[in-house]
Design an enzyme around this catalytic site. Structure first.
Site, PDB file in Angstrom:
ATOM      1  CB  THR A 125      36.644  31.594  29.845  1.00  0.00           C
ATOM      2  OG1 THR A 125      36.218  33.009  29.676  1.00  0.00           O
ATOM      3  CG2 THR A 125      38.019  31.253  29.214  1.00  0.00           C
ATOM      4  CB  ALA A 129      36.112  29.175  23.760  1.00  0.00           C
ATOM      5  N   GLY A 130      38.197  31.939  24.355  1.00  0.00           N
ATOM      6  CA  GLY A 130      38.287  33.185  25.341  1.00  0.00           C
ATOM      7  C   GLY A 130      37.574  34.482  24.808  1.00  0.00           C
ATOM      8  CB  THR A 157      35.815  34.472  39.469  1.00  0.00           C
ATOM      9  OG1 THR A 157      36.758  35.061  38.373  1.00  0.00           O
ATOM     10  CG2 THR A 157      36.065  35.232  40.558  1.00  0.00           C
ATOM     11  NE  ARG A 270      62.720  57.467  49.475  1.00  0.00           N
ATOM     12  CZ  ARG A 270      63.900  56.921  49.981  1.00  0.00           C
ATOM     13  NH1 ARG A 270      64.110  56.740  51.376  1.00  0.00           N
ATOM     14  NH2 ARG A 270      64.685  56.376  49.154  1.00  0.00           N
ATOM     15  N   GLY A 342      62.420  51.785  44.788  1.00  0.00           N
ATOM     16  CA  GLY A 342      62.690  50.402  44.876  1.00  0.00           C
ATOM     17  C   GLY A 342      61.712  49.769  45.821  1.00  0.00           C
ATOM     18  CD  GLU A 365      33.625  39.883  33.099  1.00  0.00           C
ATOM     19  OE1 GLU A 365      33.142  39.765  32.585  1.00  0.00           O
ATOM     20  OE2 GLU A 365      33.603  39.507  34.428  1.00  0.00           O
TER      21      GLU A 365
END
Length: 387
Positions: A125, A129-130, A157, A270, A342, A365
């Protein structure tokens, strides 16, 4: 294809124990400090996680596509950052060598990658250019027995910690995919630098960064596959990405499984209006939808993995896996925040953390939108056959 069910069962049990006892307790710490403890990486090495997809001849486990998918589903039930640390070596960084490398290249690098001594990364990448990777502008100019690389890669990565870079560069101008070659560049090569990585939305602890190439000189022997494959780098990338898209789909099933478990625990604990929120049908619907989608994604991933192991062309199915599983995981993460209410929006909460972590899956990818286009083109070209 599962070759030895008993051995695979033992492997999955080992991975599950490592995930539960080592990784899960460290999730919040790693997210807060954006750093992976070296002791955890050493544990990954001892467990053989770096070499799962590398053939046994080079020190790996040589897992089939289906076996690797099951491991990915298991290991990704902890934060995705853990798998990202060794993922290049079990995915795209090693796969280009496995599918197209020369024997000398495989012998030089794969055993060290399988042991975890060497971390690899896949530098495709660029800023412009992705999704349109053919538009890459990094160049490789021939000078005698060498190539001189110049360019800028981004969102790579493991770039900040990698020892081996698979760099894609244009060796012939104006030839589209046919003018792109793949090069193996070792860290320490003059002209290759990796700037300080930026902080990301999620997946903290997994370094992602840029690769800068300024008159970086490498020998012609560094072309993946040798000079016979000069100009074939884009084909190597696509062969590599087909398998990685199945891997990534499996890596989306794991977090979704984890989040279903977290939603169930929250819904039981909860209390509102004098009863557990799990007693309310609209909360039950979110859990039921999530569990159903997990099962559908897992079935699609394993079916596609088996087809690839059988030697079938799964280019379209790999795209389907990638789209369905990544989008599914995003929906489950969103529902998890809703069930947690929340507190699900507060930093440090498991739902909030995974919501950030899994958002990336829909981008790399190949974005969701690019895969929809690929699936449509292939379906139309086949006249609907194979549906």
């Amino acid at each position: 294809m599962i070759r030895d069910p008993q051995a695979l069962h033992a492997l999955l049990a080992d991975v599950r124990e490592f995930t539960q006892t080592v990784c899960l307790p460290l999730e919040a710490q790693i997210d807060a400090h954006d750093a992976m403890p070296e002791a955890v990486v050493d544990g990954m090495r001892r467990l053989g996680l770096f070499g799962h997809s590398i053939p046994a001849a080079y020190g790996g486990a040589g897992l089939t596509t289906e076996e690797l998918a099951l491991v990915n589903i298991e290991v990704s039930q902890a934060s995705p950052t853990f798998r990202a640390r060794f993922g290049g070596n079990t995915g795209i960084a090693a796969e280009s060598l496995i599918v197209d490398g020369t024997e000398a290249q495989r012998q030089r690098y794969l055993p060290r990658m399988a042991s975890g001594e060497l971390t690899g990364c896949f530098a495709l990448t660029e800023p412009e250019a992705g999704s349109d990777a053919i538009s890459l502008t990094t160049t490789a100019r021939r000078e005698g027995d060498d190539f001189v690389l110049n360019g800028h890669k981004c969102f790579i990565t493991n770039a900040p910690i990698a020892g081996l870079f698979t760099v894609f560069a244009r060796t012939e101008a104006g030839r589209g995919a046919a003018g792109i070659s793949a090069f193996l560049v070792e860290r320490g090569t003059p002209g290759l630098t990796t700037p300080e990585p930026p902080r990301k939305m999620g997946q903290h602890g997994s370094p992602v960064g840029e690769v800068i190439l300024q008159d970086c000189r490498v020998p012609a022997s560094s072309v993946v596959g040798g000079e016979a494959l000069l100009g074939q780098g884009f084909r190597t990338a696509m062969k590599t990405l087909n398998k990685q898209r199945i891997n990534l789909a499996g890596l989306c099933v794991g977090p979704a499984i984890r989040l279903v478990h977290e939603m169930v625990a929250r819904a039981r604990a909860r209390q509102q209006f004098g009863q557990a929120i799990g007693e309310f049908q609209l909360v039950q619907q979110m859990i039921a939808e999530s569990n159903t989608e997990v099962h559908a994604a897992r079935a699609l991933v394993l079916e596609t993995a088996r087809k690839r192991d059988a030697g079938e062309d799964v280019t379209m199915e790999a795209s389907m896996c990638k789209v369905f599983a990544t989008e599914m995981c995003g929906r489950v993460a969103d529902r998890a925040v809703q069930v947690f209410g929340g507190s699900g929006y507060m930093a440090g909460n498991v739902a909030e953390r995974f919501f950030r972590d899994v958002r990336l899956f829909r981008l790399y990818e190949g974005t969701t939108q690019i895969h929809w286009l690929n699936i449509a083109k292939r379906t139309l070209a086949a006249g609907g056959a194979g549906v």
